[in-house]
Design a protein around this motif. Structure first.
Motif, PDB file in Angstrom:
ATOM      1  N   ASN A  24      -6.026  -2.139   1.623  1.00 30.36           N
ATOM      2  CA  ASN A  24      -5.383  -1.013   0.953  1.00 30.36           C
ATOM      3  C   ASN A  24      -5.793   0.319   1.577  1.00 30.36           C
ATOM      4  O   ASN A  24      -4.962   1.224   1.744  1.00 30.36           O
ATOM      5  CB  ASN A  24      -5.734  -1.029  -0.536  1.00 30.36           C
ATOM      6  CG  ASN A  24      -4.912  -0.039  -1.334  1.00 30.36           C
ATOM      7  OD1 ASN A  24      -3.684  -0.087  -1.327  1.00 30.36           O
ATOM      8  ND2 ASN A  24      -5.580   0.867  -2.025  1.00 30.36           N
ATOM      9  N   ASP A  25      -7.055   0.431   1.961  1.00 35.95           N
ATOM     10  CA  ASP A  25      -7.549   1.661   2.580  1.00 35.95           C
ATOM     11  C   ASP A  25      -6.933   1.885   3.959  1.00 35.95           C
ATOM     12  O   ASP A  25      -6.996   3.003   4.493  1.00 35.95           O
ATOM     13  CB  ASP A  25      -9.068   1.631   2.705  1.00 35.95           C
ATOM     14  CG  ASP A  25      -9.771   1.714   1.357  1.00 35.95           C
ATOM     15  OD1 ASP A  25      -9.113   2.092   0.363  1.00 35.95           O
ATOM     16  OD2 ASP A  25     -10.971   1.382   1.297  1.00 35.95           O
ATOM     17  N   ASN A  26      -6.369   0.835   4.527  1.00 38.24           N
ATOM     18  CA  ASN A  26      -5.765   0.931   5.860  1.00 38.24           C
ATOM     19  C   ASN A  26      -4.248   0.726   5.817  1.00 38.24           C
ATOM     20  O   ASN A  26      -3.648   0.234   6.775  1.00 38.24           O
ATOM     21  CB  ASN A  26      -6.430  -0.067   6.804  1.00 38.24           C
ATOM     22  CG  ASN A  26      -7.817   0.350   7.209  1.00 38.24           C
ATOM     23  OD1 ASN A  26      -7.993   1.184   8.094  1.00 38.24           O
ATOM     24  ND2 ASN A  26      -8.831  -0.204   6.541  1.00 38.24           N
ATOM     25  N   HIS A  27      -3.643   1.129   4.688  1.00 35.61           N
ATOM     26  CA  HIS A  27      -2.183   1.142   4.532  1.00 35.61           C
ATOM     27  C   HIS A  27      -1.576  -0.253   4.653  1.00 35.61           C
ATOM     28  O   HIS A  27      -0.460  -0.421   5.144  1.00 35.61           O
ATOM     29  CB  HIS A  27      -1.538   2.075   5.565  1.00 35.61           C
ATOM     30  CG  HIS A  27      -2.252   3.374   5.738  1.00 35.61           C
ATOM     31  ND1 HIS A  27      -2.245   4.351   4.768  1.00 35.61           N
ATOM     32  CD2 HIS A  27      -3.039   3.844   6.745  1.00 35.61           C
ATOM     33  CE1 HIS A  27      -2.970   5.373   5.170  1.00 35.61           C
ATOM     34  NE2 HIS A  27      -3.469   5.093   6.356  1.00 35.61           N
ATOM     35  N   VAL A  33       0.408  -4.205   8.785  1.00 35.45           N
ATOM     36  CA  VAL A  33       0.668  -4.050   7.353  1.00 35.45           C
ATOM     37  C   VAL A  33       0.105  -5.138   6.450  1.00 35.45           C
ATOM     38  O   VAL A  33       0.030  -4.928   5.234  1.00 35.45           O
ATOM     39  CB  VAL A  33       2.184  -3.955   7.048  1.00 35.45           C
ATOM     40  CG1 VAL A  33       2.746  -2.615   7.424  1.00 35.45           C
ATOM     41  CG2 VAL A  33       2.942  -5.096   7.696  1.00 35.45           C
ATOM     42  N   SER A  56       0.846  -1.181   0.000  1.00 35.06           N
ATOM     43  CA  SER A  56       0.000   0.000   0.000  1.00 35.06           C
ATOM     44  C   SER A  56       0.889   1.241   0.000  1.00 35.06           C
ATOM     45  O   SER A  56       1.819   1.344  -0.811  1.00 35.06           O
ATOM     46  CB  SER A  56      -0.959  -0.029   1.195  1.00 35.06           C
ATOM     47  OG  SER A  56      -1.866   1.049   1.157  1.00 35.06           O
ATOM     48  N   ASP A  57       0.659   2.194   0.938  1.00 31.77           N
ATOM     49  CA  ASP A  57       1.528   3.365   1.008  1.00 31.77           C
ATOM     50  C   ASP A  57       2.380   3.333   2.281  1.00 31.77           C
ATOM     51  O   ASP A  57       2.807   4.359   2.791  1.00 31.77           O
ATOM     52  CB  ASP A  57       0.711   4.652   0.943  1.00 31.77           C
ATOM     53  CG  ASP A  57      -0.258   4.800   2.103  1.00 31.77           C
ATOM     54  OD1 ASP A  57      -0.436   3.823   2.867  1.00 31.77           O
ATOM     55  OD2 ASP A  57      -0.851   5.882   2.254  1.00 31.77           O
ATOM     56  N   SER A  58       2.610   2.116   2.795  1.00 33.16           N
ATOM     57  CA  SER A  58       3.466   1.976   3.971  1.00 33.16           C
ATOM     58  C   SER A  58       4.931   2.044   3.558  1.00 33.16           C
ATOM     59  O   SER A  58       5.258   2.114   2.374  1.00 33.16           O
ATOM     60  CB  SER A  58       3.197   0.625   4.671  1.00 33.16           C
ATOM     61  OG  SER A  58       3.825  -0.433   3.960  1.00 33.16           O
TER      62      SER A  58
END
Length: 329
Positions: free
Chosen positions: A214-217, A190, A19-21
């Motif tokens: 995905n909405d929760n990184h 994650v 995701s964006d982690s």
């Protein structure tokens, strides 16, 4: 002979951000599960693991109950880590899990506070590590309140024994519930590691699981991408009635004729792409960026290198995807 990793290893394997982690994984992770443990000579295990790293596979997936006997897979990893991979610790993503039966007695399984703390301490000792990169609750615990599990995982991060936490085999509803607790605790959650392959899509795709993560990184890590070997060229003429399917794929044996027909149709798609069926199965999973990595198991160099070749052609056309969907109906 002193091991030196291939200098070009990071040119051989694509990487994927979860995701964006800040966690970045190789497209393929190496799972020890049943493949490398006390029944395999250490020299063989070492050869395959180091070849994986030489090919850019720097994520190694384990669990306290992996074996064949509990803990032996972690001990195998630990031996190779001590002898060869320790200088590369900052490059490695090493993960383990706790929750299935690990030792005698009622505290030897599931996700109570004492069990999770004891399991990770034991895993770190076996693998000769100070910390793991991801520590998973291996399965949902129906008897322990979810807050206790979440707090125990969070505390292990605060103690420096894990950098991230994950869950495995949780449904979307269970995942959403524990995520809410993790948010309050600011726990670095994650990933949900679930069984996911062309023939078994329910766990990863049901109830918006991929979007939820995905909405929760977070993301999905897919285990069993080849359905214990069914999604290879070996079973196009059928498979034995006692084929050792994972519990998540057990329904595939109920109508063997239909399953084999799907395998052959998928194999034809793979052949048209110049791939093996196994490579097609992995490329199909990796089409979705929400799938952070897929866990492969390999007990031989030939098996490993065949899997690595998926990176030669990971793009599926809309026509190919439509054909695959038609086959799987």
């Amino acid at each position: 002979m002193v091991y030196a990793a291939d200098e070009n290893r990071y040119e051989k394997m694509p990487v994927r951000r979860v995701s964006d982690s800040g966690l970045i994984l190789p497209a393929l992770s190496f799972g020890l599960w049943r493949n490398l443990g006390d029944e395999k000579p250490l020299a063989n295990s070492r050869e395959v693991m180091l070849k994986a790293f030489d090919n850019g596979i720097y994520s190694f997936d384990n669990a306290s109950n992996y074996g064949p006997s509990n803990g032996s897979a972690e001990e195998t990893f630990g031996a190779v880590y001590q002898s060869d991979l320790k200088p590369y610790r900052d490059e490695l993503v090493i993960t383990t899990k706790a929750g299935y039966h690990m030792w005698p007695g009622p505290l030897g399984e599931f996700s109570g506070r004492k069990t999770l703390h004891a399991a990770l301490d034991l895993s770190l000792k076996r693998m000769h590590l100070d910390y793991v990169d991801i520590f998973y609750a291996h399965r949902f615990d129906p008897n322990t309140n979810l807050e206790e599990t979440a707090v125990a995982l969070n505390d292990l991060v605060r103690q420096g024994k894990a950098l991230y936490v994950g869950v495995s085999n949780y449904t979307a509803e269970q995942t959403a519930a524990i995520i809410e607790i993790f948010k309050d605790l600011h726990t670095p959650f994650v990933v949900n590691q679930v069984s996911y392959n062309l023939l078994h899509r329910e766990e990863a795709e049901a109830d918006g699981m991929l979007d939820l993560l995905n909405d929760n990184h977070a993301g999905v890590v897919a285990y069993g991408p080849l359905a214990e070997g069914l999604l290879t060229n070996r079973y196009l003429d059928g498979f034995p009635a006692d084929f050792p399917l994972h519990r998540t794929n057990a329904n595939l044996a109920q109508d063997q004729e239909a399953t084999v027909a799907k395998l052959n149709a998928l194999n034809a798609v793979a052949a048209d792409r110049g791939q093996t069926l196994a490579q097609l199965a992995m490329a199909w999973l990796l089409k979705d960026p929400r799938v952070a990595s897929i866990v492969i198991g390999a007990s031989s160099l030939e098996h490993l290198l065949d899997n690595v070749k998926v990176t030669d052609n990971m793009t599926l056309s809309d026509e190919e995807l439509a054909k695959i969907e038609q086959i799987l109906k």
